[in-house]
Design an enzyme around this catalytic site. Structure first.
Site, PDB file in Angstrom:
ATOM      1  N   HIS A   1       0.837  -1.197   0.000  1.00  0.00           N
ATOM      2  CA  HIS A   1       0.000   0.000   0.000  1.00  0.00           C
ATOM      3  C   HIS A   1       0.872   1.248   0.000  1.00  0.00           C
ATOM      4  CE1 HIS A   1       1.138  -0.507   4.216  1.00  0.00           C
ATOM      5  NE2 HIS A   1       0.815   0.759   4.416  1.00  0.00           N
TER       6      HIS A   1
ATOM      7  N   HIS B   1       4.856   0.200   0.083  1.00  0.00           N
ATOM      8  CA  HIS B   1       5.577  -0.565   1.080  1.00  0.00           C
ATOM      9  C   HIS B   1       4.680  -1.641   1.684  1.00  0.00           C
ATOM     10  CE1 HIS B   1       3.618   2.829   3.073  1.00  0.00           C
ATOM     11  NE2 HIS B   1       3.619   2.133   4.201  1.00  0.00           N
TER      12      HIS B   1
ATOM     13  N   ARG C   1       7.625  -8.153  16.056  1.00  0.00           N
ATOM     14  CA  ARG C   1       8.002  -6.830  15.570  1.00  0.00           C
ATOM     15  C   ARG C   1       6.952  -5.827  16.013  1.00  0.00           C
ATOM     16  NH1 ARG C   1       6.995  -3.761  10.710  1.00  0.00           N
ATOM     17  NH2 ARG C   1       8.623  -2.173  10.447  1.00  0.00           N
TER      18      ARG C   1
END
Length: 338
Positions: free
Chosen positions: A199, A260, A270
């Site tokens: 996106h 990205h 993460r």
């Protein structure tokens, strides 16, 4: 689940010839200005160091986020469901997109953050709101500095045209906390499992910080035309800056909104903290007159940020939303297409 793009990772030879721009904000201002503009023109993405955001603020915000995501599912649901603000898990947006992520999406203003803190942490809401508000204040200041460097570098008469929008008390800026759990499977085909699909960000500019775990990938606009994802090495002491769709439109396409995605790490969790700098809902977004020339005719119609949000929520993740507002060469009407 969002299926990983068939695009291969960048070949070794390409990796050797490509690098993420790193901009040191302690450098001479003229050099900073030049580098920021070049990075936004060519890639729409760069890393910033010596940025002035105290590390302890980032660590306190990270600790508050880790504490929230460690809560049982039922406890986290108090902050949701995301519609679009609040807590979400797996589901992304309103059109059926999913990913291997849980997240907390919050308004980036003091009163709203303090109010929502009671749904996020009943035992220590003041602690959460204090950490979030101080963090947002610091990254907003950094975003304004970067946007004013852009204004200077682009040669605009009003160098605060971008930063003033996010300083507005009615700014629609957001703080997003993303938590990606490691893959449960060790199979080879899980190496590129997508946590958040491809996106671009719709806002003016994005400031992203993550812990030391890999996962962020960008799709550079290589001249060869071969789509290839580039893995971005994490740096918890730095911020990554992404050009958003609104900035691309206001600069008449001179600055590019970078595509990205986030890949799930096979072994480690993460956590990313994302500040989306946005204008108010009624702000008019249109190419700045100085960005329109004979060589670069007007590319986009005028629209409000509210118009663009409607377009964003009407499409699946990965669609080029700016195409809805492109100027038809044979059309004089400049109203939005939606």
């Amino acid at each position: 689940m969002v299926v990983a793009s068939a695009s291969p990772l960048i070949h070794d030879k390409v990796i050797q010839s490509f690098f993420i721009p790193v901009i040191d904000l302690s450098q001479q201002r003229s050099l900073r200005t030049e580098l920021v503009v070049k990075s936004c023109e060519k890639l729409g993405f760069f890393k910033v160091i010596n940025h002035g955001v105290p590390l302890n603020l980032s660590l306190k915000m990270e600790a508050a986020a880790v504490e929230f995501f460690a809560l049982p599912g039922g406890e986290k649901q108090r902050a949701g469901p995301s519609s679009p603000l609040g807590y979400g898990s797996k589901s992304i947006g309103l059109k059926g997109d999913t990913g291997e992520v849980e997240y907390l999406l919050l308004p980036a203003n003091p009163s709203s953050l303090s109010h929502r803190a009671w749904t996020i942490s009943r035992e220590g809401p003041e602690k959460f709101s204090c950490a979030a508000n101080k963090y947002v204040e610091a990254v907003r200041k950094l975003a304004c500095e970067i946007l004013e460097l852009l204004g200077e570098g682009l040669g605009l008469k009003d160098t605060e045209v971008f930063s003033r929008m996010i300083r507005d008390r009615e700014s629609d800026s957001l703080l997003r906390l993303n938590h990606y759990l490691p893959c449960s499977s060790r199979e080879e085909n899980d190496k590129n499992r997508v946590g958040f699909g491809e996106h671009t960000d719709p806002q003016i500019i994005t400031l992203l910080r993550s812990n030391g775990v890999e996962g962020l990938q960008i799709l550079p606009p290589f001249s060869s035309g071969e789509a290839a994802w580039f893995p971005v090495s994490p740096d918890p002491t730095a911020f990554f800056v992404l050009v958003g769709d609104a900035l691309q439109a206001m600069t008449n396409g001179r600055l590019v909104s970078v595509r990205h995605r986030a890949i799930v790490h096979p072994y480690s969790s993460r956590l990313s903290m994302v500040y989306f700098a946005a204008p108010s809902l009624h702000s008019c977004l249109a190419p700045i007159p100085e960005m329109v020339t004979v060589q670069r005719p007007r590319c986009y119609k005028s629209f409000t940020w509210g118009d663009y949000k409607k377009a964003m929520y009407s499409l699946r993740l990965g669609h080029n939303r700016l195409d809805l507002f492109r100027v038809d060469a044979n059309e004089d009407n400049i109203k939005p297409l939606i």
